[in-house]
Design an enzyme around this catalytic site. Structure first.
Site, PDB file in Angstrom:
ATOM      1  CG  HIS A 151      -6.989  -4.233   0.732  1.00  0.00           C
ATOM      2  ND1 HIS A 151      -5.985  -3.554   0.066  1.00  0.00           N
ATOM      3  CD2 HIS A 151      -7.568  -5.022  -0.198  1.00  0.00           C
ATOM      4  CE1 HIS A 151      -5.956  -3.936  -1.198  1.00  0.00           C
ATOM      5  NE2 HIS A 151      -6.918  -4.825  -1.390  1.00  0.00           N
ATOM      6  CB  CYS A 152      -6.534   1.498   2.040  1.00  0.00           C
ATOM      7  SG  CYS A 152      -6.246   1.642   3.823  1.00  0.00           S
ATOM      8  CB  ALA A 153      -1.639   1.743   1.337  1.00  0.00           C
TER       9      ALA A 153
END
Length: 263
Positions: A151-153
């Site tokens: 995941h990232c943002a």
């Protein structure tokens, strides 16, 4: 709504990016490759649901500053390996700078996203975390055969590129790879959420963005991923060469990943 999507109260874009056919006539195992947006706002119910996945590793692609501003919530007994970048240049995230300073139009959004994707594969922090992610995929097996979540943002750009690179490594057809990448637009329902997002942007920056501009900036388009792949091929000759030379995915590691994730 795709069977790949998992609904959470406050975790966006959570989905399974396995279960695709490969060129070798095999299939990526379902339930082993997961992706999402950040977990900073996860509800208690979300954490309980995450616990049920039995994650073996969580790969957080965000910058250190992003993690400090929005630290991930964890469930009781969380014991997954956490892979995250340690390179912190202290700079503001590029998308925040864009939102504060650029003309918020569909064209400017697309130009910014295209340029972002052209540089994304070569960022030193990304190369470091991408490489450690592939090492984890190859090392986990046996009693440690548990899902990996990236995941990232928002779970769409850094996450989208890494998921697509994984699909390429495993031999997923390009059309399926693109279809999975574009599923963000369904998972997040940007068209429906654009007005509320535009209002929040106005509150944050004092600047007005049209709904179309919001969709262009916060959605994904095949041209963005194509731009990243084209730049990789221009610099390295092929995606496979990038995987090996930049990320350390040699033939032995590749074989281990394929053995673990293909059925």
């Amino acid at each position: 709504m795709s069977h790949r999507l998992h609904a959470f109260e406050a975790i966006d874009n959570f989905r399974d990016y396995g279960d695709y056919a490969t060129a070798a006539g095999r299939r990526i195992r379902p339930g082993r490759l997961l992706r999402s947006g950040h977990h900073a706002r996860a509800s208690d119910a979300d954490l309980e649901r995450l616990k049920g996945f039995g994650l073996g590793a969580v790969v957080d692609l965000r910058r250190p500053g992003e993690r400090r501003d929005q630290p991930s919530r964890r469930h009781d007994g969380f014991d997954a390996l956490v892979i995250e970048g340690g390179i912190d240049d202290g700079a503001e995230a590029p998308h925040i700078t864009f939102l504060k300073t650029a003309d918020l139009t569909p064209d400017s959004g697309r130009r910014f996203m295209t340029q972002t994707y052209r540089s994304l594969p070569f960022d030193a922090a990304h190369i470091d975390v991408f490489g450690r992610y592939f090492q984890a995929l190859g090392q986990m097996g046996g009693d440690q055969d548990r899902p990996v979540l990236i995941h990232c943002a928002a779970g769409k750009d850094r996450t989208g590129f890494l998921a697509a690179l994984t699909h390429h490594l495993l031999g997923v057809r390009h059309d399926d790879l693109i279809e999975d990448y574009l599923l963000t637009n369904t998972a997040v329902d940007l068209v429906g959420r654009a007005p509320a997002i535009a209002r929040r942007l106005h509150e944050m920056t004092g600047r007005v963005a049209s709904d179309d501009a919001v969709v262009a900036f916060l959605g994904v388009e095949a041209a963005y991923l194509d731009a990243a792949f084209a730049e990789v091929e221009a610099r390295y000759g092929s995606l496979d060469a990038y995987l090996e030379q930049a990320l350390g995915v040699d033939a032995a590691l590749r074989a281990r990943i394929e053995a673990r994730l293909s059925a």
